[in-house]
Motif scaffolding. Structure first.
Motif, PDB file in Angstrom:
ATOM      1  N   VAL A  83      14.221  27.299  38.252  1.00  0.00           N
ATOM      2  CA  VAL A  83      15.526  26.833  37.772  1.00  0.00           C
ATOM      3  C   VAL A  83      15.682  27.011  36.267  1.00  0.00           C
ATOM      4  O   VAL A  83      16.535  26.402  35.640  1.00  0.00           O
ATOM      5  CB  VAL A  83      15.775  25.338  38.149  1.00  0.00           C
ATOM      6  CG1 VAL A  83      15.936  25.197  39.649  1.00  0.00           C
ATOM      7  CG2 VAL A  83      14.655  24.452  37.659  1.00  0.00           C
ATOM      8  N   ALA A  84      14.838  27.865  35.676  1.00  0.00           N
ATOM      9  CA  ALA A  84      14.932  28.080  34.232  1.00  0.00           C
ATOM     10  C   ALA A  84      16.216  28.839  33.903  1.00  0.00           C
ATOM     11  O   ALA A  84      16.740  29.582  34.721  1.00  0.00           O
ATOM     12  CB  ALA A  84      13.716  28.855  33.738  1.00  0.00           C
ATOM     13  N   ARG A  85      16.693  28.628  32.692  1.00  0.00           N
ATOM     14  CA  ARG A  85      17.973  29.190  32.267  1.00  0.00           C
ATOM     15  C   ARG A  85      17.713  30.267  31.218  1.00  0.00           C
ATOM     16  O   ARG A  85      17.023  30.039  30.222  1.00  0.00           O
ATOM     17  CB  ARG A  85      18.768  28.037  31.644  1.00  0.00           C
ATOM     18  CG  ARG A  85      20.221  28.285  31.346  1.00  0.00           C
ATOM     19  CD  ARG A  85      20.851  26.940  30.968  1.00  0.00           C
ATOM     20  NE  ARG A  85      20.214  26.369  29.778  1.00  0.00           N
ATOM     21  CZ  ARG A  85      20.779  26.372  28.574  1.00  0.00           C
ATOM     22  NH1 ARG A  85      21.972  26.897  28.390  1.00  0.00           N
ATOM     23  NH2 ARG A  85      20.168  25.826  27.544  1.00  0.00           N
ATOM     24  N   ARG A  86      18.290  31.449  31.437  1.00  0.00           N
ATOM     25  CA  ARG A  86      18.172  32.536  30.464  1.00  0.00           C
ATOM     26  C   ARG A  86      19.209  32.304  29.375  1.00  0.00           C
ATOM     27  O   ARG A  86      20.384  32.109  29.663  1.00  0.00           O
ATOM     28  CB  ARG A  86      18.421  33.858  31.190  1.00  0.00           C
ATOM     29  CG  ARG A  86      18.155  35.105  30.391  1.00  0.00           C
ATOM     30  CD  ARG A  86      18.207  36.312  31.306  1.00  0.00           C
ATOM     31  NE  ARG A  86      16.985  36.411  32.078  1.00  0.00           N
ATOM     32  CZ  ARG A  86      15.965  37.221  31.738  1.00  0.00           C
ATOM     33  NH1 ARG A  86      16.053  37.999  30.683  1.00  0.00           N
ATOM     34  NH2 ARG A  86      14.875  37.249  32.454  1.00  0.00           N
ATOM     35  N   THR A  87      18.769  32.278  28.137  1.00  0.00           N
ATOM     36  CA  THR A  87      19.707  32.020  27.042  1.00  0.00           C
ATOM     37  C   THR A  87      19.204  32.724  25.777  1.00  0.00           C
ATOM     38  O   THR A  87      18.404  33.646  25.873  1.00  0.00           O
ATOM     39  CB  THR A  87      19.914  30.494  26.865  1.00  0.00           C
ATOM     40  OG1 THR A  87      20.851  30.261  25.830  1.00  0.00           O
ATOM     41  CG2 THR A  87      18.632  29.762  26.552  1.00  0.00           C
ATOM     42  N   TRP A  88      19.665  32.336  24.624  1.00  0.00           N
ATOM     43  CA  TRP A  88      19.256  32.958  23.365  1.00  0.00           C
ATOM     44  C   TRP A  88      18.695  31.873  22.448  1.00  0.00           C
ATOM     45  O   TRP A  88      19.152  30.722  22.474  1.00  0.00           O
ATOM     46  CB  TRP A  88      20.455  33.615  22.666  1.00  0.00           C
ATOM     47  CG  TRP A  88      21.237  34.500  23.579  1.00  0.00           C
ATOM     48  CD1 TRP A  88      21.026  35.832  23.813  1.00  0.00           C
ATOM     49  CD2 TRP A  88      22.362  34.123  24.391  1.00  0.00           C
ATOM     50  NE1 TRP A  88      21.937  36.301  24.714  1.00  0.00           N
ATOM     51  CE2 TRP A  88      22.771  35.282  25.082  1.00  0.00           C
ATOM     52  CE3 TRP A  88      23.049  32.935  24.610  1.00  0.00           C
ATOM     53  CZ2 TRP A  88      23.839  35.282  25.981  1.00  0.00           C
ATOM     54  CZ3 TRP A  88      24.102  32.929  25.504  1.00  0.00           C
ATOM     55  CH2 TRP A  88      24.490  34.091  26.175  1.00  0.00           C
ATOM     56  N   ALA A  89      17.747  32.264  21.600  1.00  0.00           N
ATOM     57  CA  ALA A  89      17.155  31.292  20.674  1.00  0.00           C
ATOM     58  C   ALA A  89      18.244  30.629  19.835  1.00  0.00           C
ATOM     59  O   ALA A  89      18.216  29.416  19.608  1.00  0.00           O
ATOM     60  CB  ALA A  89      16.128  31.987  19.790  1.00  0.00           C
ATOM     61  N   ASP A 113      14.738  29.164  28.975  1.00  0.00           N
ATOM     62  CA  ASP A 113      14.625  27.722  28.772  1.00  0.00           C
ATOM     63  C   ASP A 113      14.150  27.082  30.075  1.00  0.00           C
ATOM     64  O   ASP A 113      14.921  26.901  31.010  1.00  0.00           O
ATOM     65  CB  ASP A 113      15.998  27.174  28.355  1.00  0.00           C
ATOM     66  CG  ASP A 113      15.974  25.676  28.134  1.00  0.00           C
ATOM     67  OD1 ASP A 113      14.871  25.092  28.128  1.00  0.00           O
ATOM     68  OD2 ASP A 113      17.063  25.093  27.974  1.00  0.00           O
ATOM     69  N   ALA A 114      12.860  26.759  30.127  1.00  0.00           N
ATOM     70  CA  ALA A 114      12.277  26.201  31.356  1.00  0.00           C
ATOM     71  C   ALA A 114      12.377  24.680  31.379  1.00  0.00           C
ATOM     72  O   ALA A 114      11.947  24.044  32.339  1.00  0.00           O
ATOM     73  CB  ALA A 114      10.823  26.643  31.483  1.00  0.00           C
ATOM     74  N   GLY A 115      12.921  24.094  30.313  1.00  0.00           N
ATOM     75  CA  GLY A 115      13.015  22.631  30.260  1.00  0.00           C
ATOM     76  C   GLY A 115      11.624  22.026  30.299  1.00  0.00           C
ATOM     77  O   GLY A 115      10.750  22.441  29.539  1.00  0.00           O
ATOM     78  N   SER A 116      11.407  21.093  31.203  1.00  0.00           N
ATOM     79  CA  SER A 116      10.109  20.418  31.252  1.00  0.00           C
ATOM     80  C   SER A 116       9.237  20.938  32.395  1.00  0.00           C
ATOM     81  O   SER A 116       8.240  20.329  32.736  1.00  0.00           O
ATOM     82  CB  SER A 116      10.328  18.913  31.413  1.00  0.00           C
ATOM     83  OG  SER A 116      11.058  18.679  32.600  1.00  0.00           O
ATOM     84  N   PHE A 146       7.977  34.522  34.541  1.00  0.00           N
ATOM     85  CA  PHE A 146       7.987  33.864  33.231  1.00  0.00           C
ATOM     86  C   PHE A 146       7.347  34.796  32.210  1.00  0.00           C
ATOM     87  O   PHE A 146       6.354  35.451  32.503  1.00  0.00           O
ATOM     88  CB  PHE A 146       7.217  32.540  33.325  1.00  0.00           C
ATOM     89  CG  PHE A 146       7.396  31.667  32.121  1.00  0.00           C
ATOM     90  CD1 PHE A 146       8.594  31.010  31.901  1.00  0.00           C
ATOM     91  CD2 PHE A 146       6.367  31.514  31.203  1.00  0.00           C
ATOM     92  CE1 PHE A 146       8.775  30.219  30.778  1.00  0.00           C
ATOM     93  CE2 PHE A 146       6.539  30.716  30.075  1.00  0.00           C
ATOM     94  CZ  PHE A 146       7.743  30.069  29.869  1.00  0.00           C
ATOM     95  N   PRO A 147       7.917  34.884  30.984  1.00  0.00           N
ATOM     96  CA  PRO A 147       7.362  35.810  29.974  1.00  0.00           C
ATOM     97  C   PRO A 147       5.912  35.488  29.595  1.00  0.00           C
ATOM     98  O   PRO A 147       5.432  34.372  29.820  1.00  0.00           O
ATOM     99  CB  PRO A 147       8.283  35.593  28.765  1.00  0.00           C
ATOM    100  CG  PRO A 147       9.500  34.933  29.289  1.00  0.00           C
ATOM    101  CD  PRO A 147       9.086  34.157  30.494  1.00  0.00           C
ATOM    102  N   LEU A 174       6.859  17.474  27.230  1.00  0.00           N
ATOM    103  CA  LEU A 174       6.814  18.734  26.492  1.00  0.00           C
ATOM    104  C   LEU A 174       7.814  19.688  27.127  1.00  0.00           C
ATOM    105  O   LEU A 174       7.907  19.783  28.347  1.00  0.00           O
ATOM    106  CB  LEU A 174       5.406  19.344  26.538  1.00  0.00           C
ATOM    107  CG  LEU A 174       4.323  18.564  25.802  1.00  0.00           C
ATOM    108  CD1 LEU A 174       2.973  19.254  25.965  1.00  0.00           C
ATOM    109  CD2 LEU A 174       4.656  18.393  24.318  1.00  0.00           C
ATOM    110  N   GLN A 175       8.567  20.374  26.275  1.00  0.00           N
ATOM    111  CA  GLN A 175       9.550  21.348  26.744  1.00  0.00           C
ATOM    112  C   GLN A 175       8.990  22.745  26.526  1.00  0.00           C
ATOM    113  O   GLN A 175       8.301  23.002  25.534  1.00  0.00           O
ATOM    114  CB  GLN A 175      10.847  21.200  25.957  1.00  0.00           C
ATOM    115  CG  GLN A 175      11.485  19.836  26.092  1.00  0.00           C
ATOM    116  CD  GLN A 175      12.561  19.639  25.041  1.00  0.00           C
ATOM    117  OE1 GLN A 175      12.281  19.476  23.853  1.00  0.00           O
ATOM    118  NE2 GLN A 175      13.806  19.699  25.472  1.00  0.00           N
ATOM    119  N   LEU A 176       9.342  23.637  27.440  1.00  0.00           N
ATOM    120  CA  LEU A 176       8.768  24.972  27.444  1.00  0.00           C
ATOM    121  C   LEU A 176       9.877  26.019  27.331  1.00  0.00           C
ATOM    122  O   LEU A 176      10.871  25.965  28.052  1.00  0.00           O
ATOM    123  CB  LEU A 176       8.007  25.149  28.760  1.00  0.00           C
ATOM    124  CG  LEU A 176       7.329  26.471  29.021  1.00  0.00           C
ATOM    125  CD1 LEU A 176       6.213  26.718  28.010  1.00  0.00           C
ATOM    126  CD2 LEU A 176       6.765  26.482  30.435  1.00  0.00           C
TER     127      LEU A 176
END
Ligand SMILES: [Zn+2]
Length: 200
Positions: A83-89, A113-116, A146-147, A174-176
């Motif tokens: 459920v990770a979200r592809r986004t930009w830094a 953005d994998a959240g927690s 995952f990268p 911790l957020q990843l």
């Protein structure tokens, strides 16, 4: 509390919190080498609380890349997010809770953005998608690799000090964030065109 007939890491994700695991408060925690919110450890006792991650197991899963389903380490090439979200830094930096990312990560860098939630083994991901009612109902499920590079940022809470001093920051989860090799020069326009961010 009674031991459950459900087994940890098989019927219930390893990272899931159980009703027997009371939150004990803020204390120094080796998982992060700092103050952290701590919780008793009694996985498999009482009832599983599927919507809650155990604080320590969550931190360990991100810190050591342990699969949240089975609790075993994941390896390069077998790390998958659901459920990770592809986004930009640049977008993470400008979000409401603005993440502090290292300067060398350009705003245009595509990130995951994998959240927690730490990545899972593919086999564990497949199994959980077959059996987990929450995942089955989640329209955001999108299994992706995952990268190989990632960042960890703590989610901090203010810990009130009994002696009455200033509250000290303590780590909750911790957020990843996975860091891809892609730069997207057009990220500002795409971000502006997105529907408003969904609730976290
Ligand atoms: Zn696994």
């Amino acid at each position: 509390m009674k031991k459950s007939h459900l087994s940890v890491g098989v019927d219930v994700p390893w990272v899931t919190s159980w009703t027997a695991e009371a939150i004990t408060g803020v204390a120094p925690c080796a998982s992060v080498g700092a103050l952290a919110l701590c919780q008793q450890e009694a996985a498999g006792f009482g009832k599983p609380e599927y919507s809650k991650n155990h604080l320590l197991r969550q931190r360990l899963s991100v810190q050591r890349m342990l699969c949240p389903m089975c609790g075993e380490p994941t390896q390069t090439g077998d790390r998958w997010t659901q459920v990770a979200r592809r986004t930009w830094a640049g977008s993470l930096r400008r979000d409401a809770n603005g993440m502090a990312l290292p300067r060398e990560i350009e705003d245009a860098r595509v990130v995951i953005d994998a959240g927690s939630i730490a990545p899972l083994h593919k086999a564990c991901s497949d199994l959980s998608l077959q059996h987990c009612p929450h995942l089955k109902a989640d329209p955001n499920v999108n299994v992706q690799p995952f990268p190989e590079l990632w960042l960890v940022t703590p989610l901090l809470i203010p810990a009130t000090n009994e002696t009455g001093g200033e509250p000290l920051p303590a780590v909750a989860f911790l957020q990843l964030v996975g860091v891809t090799e892609r730069l997207d020069a057009d990220w500002r326009r795409k971000r502006a065109a997105q529907p408003k961010a969904r609730a976290a």
